[in-house]
Every structure is written in structure tokens, then in C-alpha cells.
Scaffold this motif. Structure first.
Motif, PDB file in Angstrom:
ATOM      1  N   PRO A 272      19.371   8.388  11.954  1.00 24.26           N
ATOM      2  CA  PRO A 272      19.749   8.698  10.570  1.00 24.26           C
ATOM      3  C   PRO A 272      21.079   9.440  10.535  1.00 24.26           C
ATOM      4  O   PRO A 272      21.373  10.255  11.418  1.00 24.26           O
ATOM      5  CB  PRO A 272      18.596   9.578  10.080  1.00 24.26           C
ATOM      6  N   MET A 273      21.898   9.161   9.520  1.00 23.77           N
ATOM      7  CA  MET A 273      23.214   9.774   9.405  1.00 23.77           C
ATOM      8  C   MET A 273      23.467  10.211   7.977  1.00 23.77           C
ATOM      9  O   MET A 273      22.951   9.612   7.027  1.00 23.77           O
ATOM     10  CB  MET A 273      24.328   8.784   9.782  1.00 23.77           C
ATOM     11  N   GLN A 274      24.279  11.234   7.821  1.00 22.35           N
ATOM     12  CA  GLN A 274      24.838  11.616   6.534  1.00 22.35           C
ATOM     13  C   GLN A 274      26.176  10.900   6.388  1.00 22.35           C
ATOM     14  O   GLN A 274      27.072  11.069   7.222  1.00 22.35           O
ATOM     15  CB  GLN A 274      25.034  13.127   6.452  1.00 22.35           C
ATOM     16  N   VAL A 275      26.306  10.069   5.359  1.00 21.21           N
ATOM     17  CA  VAL A 275      27.524   9.272   5.176  1.00 21.21           C
ATOM     18  C   VAL A 275      28.055   9.465   3.760  1.00 21.21           C
ATOM     19  O   VAL A 275      27.316   9.845   2.851  1.00 21.21           O
ATOM     20  CB  VAL A 275      27.262   7.781   5.455  1.00 21.21           C
TER      21      VAL A 275
ATOM     22  N   ALA B 217      33.269  18.731   6.107  1.00 20.24           N
ATOM     23  CA  ALA B 217      33.582  19.538   7.284  1.00 20.24           C
ATOM     24  C   ALA B 217      32.449  19.472   8.305  1.00 20.24           C
ATOM     25  O   ALA B 217      32.681  19.507   9.520  1.00 20.24           O
ATOM     26  CB  ALA B 217      33.837  20.990   6.868  1.00 20.24           C
ATOM     27  N   LEU B 218      31.218  19.344   7.815  1.00 16.18           N
ATOM     28  CA  LEU B 218      30.044  19.314   8.691  1.00 16.18           C
ATOM     29  C   LEU B 218      29.789  17.918   9.262  1.00 16.18           C
ATOM     30  O   LEU B 218      29.531  17.756  10.457  1.00 16.18           O
ATOM     31  CB  LEU B 218      28.821  19.794   7.903  1.00 16.18           C
ATOM     32  N   TYR B 219      29.873  16.912   8.404  1.00 11.86           N
ATOM     33  CA  TYR B 219      29.454  15.564   8.806  1.00 11.86           C
ATOM     34  C   TYR B 219      30.613  14.616   9.114  1.00 11.86           C
ATOM     35  O   TYR B 219      30.408  13.594   9.783  1.00 11.86           O
ATOM     36  CB  TYR B 219      28.591  14.932   7.708  1.00 11.86           C
ATOM     37  N   GLY B 220      31.813  14.912   8.609  1.00 15.86           N
ATOM     38  CA  GLY B 220      32.938  14.008   8.791  1.00 15.86           C
ATOM     39  C   GLY B 220      33.250  13.690  10.245  1.00 15.86           C
ATOM     40  O   GLY B 220      33.425  12.514  10.601  1.00 15.86           O
ATOM     41  N   PRO B 221      33.328  14.686  11.132  1.00 14.01           N
ATOM     42  CA  PRO B 221      33.628  14.378  12.542  1.00 14.01           C
ATOM     43  C   PRO B 221      32.566  13.490  13.193  1.00 14.01           C
ATOM     44  O   PRO B 221      32.892  12.614  13.997  1.00 14.01           O
ATOM     45  CB  PRO B 221      33.682  15.763  13.192  1.00 14.01           C
ATOM     46  N   LEU B 222      31.301  13.690  12.847  1.00 13.98           N
ATOM     47  CA  LEU B 222      30.228  12.869  13.402  1.00 13.98           C
ATOM     48  C   LEU B 222      30.349  11.427  12.905  1.00 13.98           C
ATOM     49  O   LEU B 222      30.138  10.475  13.663  1.00 13.98           O
ATOM     50  CB  LEU B 222      28.867  13.446  13.009  1.00 13.98           C
TER      51      LEU B 222
END
Length: 241
Positions: free
Chosen positions: A132-135, A210-215
Motif C-alpha cells: 500500500p502507498m500514499q499517492v 514532505a513525508l510521502y513524496g520521496p517514497l
């Protein structure tokens, strides 16, 4: 010699390719960016290795009022018949769904997805989306799954989030190309959208980026490599709307 140019289709003069363009250039590809209505779309893809169609504020259902949308819908069968990799992002995914005969429509309760939201891979999608991902999303319409397509990821508000047609045509409802610069511009130029049902505030979006963008960018790099190096037979059975 294998073409090293990738066609990027955008829908506004101010559109940017974000992380998608950055990563493709890092892989050695030349970017050929075109905006339908301002530049013609190529009649064949002999000079291109792949196609990416990005999002835009218009609807995939605007084919009767926007000639450029009609042009893209009529052009997509050629792209799929070529067997070249296709990646549709947001509107680009909805255009692919429509070209394959599926319905594109707003959420029945008028909800949007604007900001970071979680998607869940299907069993068939775990090769491309392992967890699962935050997109990032910015849309008010979603697509039904086209006949013959494989659902790769689902979401809570809009059920269909990613699909594959054939071996290398993909539709993503979300925006993996998102950068902080693009997010700042979108949220500044369309602030009225942020008060709509389902939208996150500008502050929340920037915090989550900032939290999910790099992932998301790390995932995107692997996804693009996989997408570009699959072999596919031409897709000849297309049902245009």
C-alpha cells in the motif's frame, strides 16, 4: 537503432513533466513534449520509444466540445496498435479507459481526491505496486475498468486506481510526477478547489508531500524501468467511444 525519444502529451502550456520527466532524462531518454491543439500528435511512433499522457483540468468526456480531446481519443488506438509502452496519468488514464470502451464519470456523491490518499495493490498488481502507498491525486472523475484490463490498485473514494491493458499500457489515477514546485503552483492557482468535499488543505498537502513524496519518487523510478523494458505484442482490439 531503438528510438531513445519519449513522447510526453500535456494539456496546458504551463504543464510540467515533474519527476517522470526527470527520471526519464536520467535514463538517457530525450523528451518530446506536445500539447494537442498547439502541436500535432505524431501519425506513427517509429521515432518514439514510449508515450506518456499527463493530466489536465478538462474531462475525457469533453470530446464533443474540445477538439483536442476528440483528437486524442481517435489517436490512442494507433498508440496501442504500435505495441509501444503507454502510461496514462490521471486524465491520461481516463482517456485510455474511454478509448477502450469504459465509462469515465464523477464520484456519485460529488467527492474529489485532492491531496495524498492511500492505494492498495490487488493480488495481480503486487509486481508493480508491492505494498500500500500514499499517492498524490487531483481529480473529480474516475474510470471503470476496461474490458480485458487488469486492475492493479484500488482506493477508498475512487475504487479503480491503476490498471494494465496488455503488457505495457498502464493507467494511473494518481500523479506520480508530483514535485513540491508543481504542488505549490497547483494549490496557489486553484485555491477554490481546496474547499471542495474530499480535498485536503494546502498545508496538509505540503506536509504529506514532505513525508510521502520521496517514497513515491523511489517507487516511480522502479516502475518506469519495468514499464519501459517489457516486451509487448501490438494491441489491435480497440473499442473507441
Amino acid at each position: 537503432m531503438t528510438p531513445q525519444k519519449i513522447l510526453l502529451v500535456v494539456h496546458q502550456q504551463t504543464s510540467e513533466s515533474g519527476s517522470v520527466g526527470q527520471l526519464l532524462q536520467q535514463q538517457g531518454y530525450e523528451l518530446d513534449m506536445r500539447c494537442p491543439g498547439l502541436q500535432p500528435l505524431p501519425a506513427h511512433l517509429e521515432n518514439h520509444a514510449a508515450v506518456v499522457v499527463f493530466g489536465g483540468p478538462m474531462s475525457a468526456n469533453d470530446s464533443e466540445t474540445l477538439p483536442s480531446i476528440r483528437t486524442e481519443l481517435d489517436w490512442l488506438p494507433m498508440v496501442l496498435a504500435s505495441g509501444k509502452p503507454y502510461l496514462g496519468i490521471c486524465l491520461g488514464a481516463q482517456l485510455l479507459a474511454r478509448a477502450l470502451g469504459a465509462r469515465v464519470a464523477p464520484h456519485p456523491e460529488g467527492l474529489r481526491e485532492i491531496g495524498y490518499f492511500r492505494i492498495q495493490p490487488t493480488p495481480e498488481g503486487r509486481a508493480q505496486i508491492p505494498l500500500p502507498m500514499q499517492v498524490y491525486h487531483w481529480h473529480q472523475e474516475g474510470f471503470e475498468l476496461p474490458t480485458g484490463a487488469v486492475l492493479l490498485a484500488t482506493g477508498e473514494t475512487f475504487a479503480n486506481q491503476a490498471f494494465r491493458y496488455g503488457q505495457n499500457a498502464y493507467g494511473l489515477q494518481f500523479h506520480p510526477e508530483m514535485t513540491q514546485t508543481i504542488m505549490e503552483r497547483w494549490t496557489a492557482t486553484a485555491p477554490e478547489q481546496l474547499s471542495l468535499p474530499g480535498a485536503q488543505s494546502r498545508t496538509e498537502q505540503l506536509q504529506k508531500h514532505a513525508l510521502y513524496g520521496p517514497l513515491l519518487k523511489t517507487w516511480l523510478q522502479g516502475f518506469l524501468e519495468h514499464w519501459l523494458h517489457q516486451r509487448a505484442e501490438p494491441q489491435l482490439v480497440i473499442e473507441s467511444n
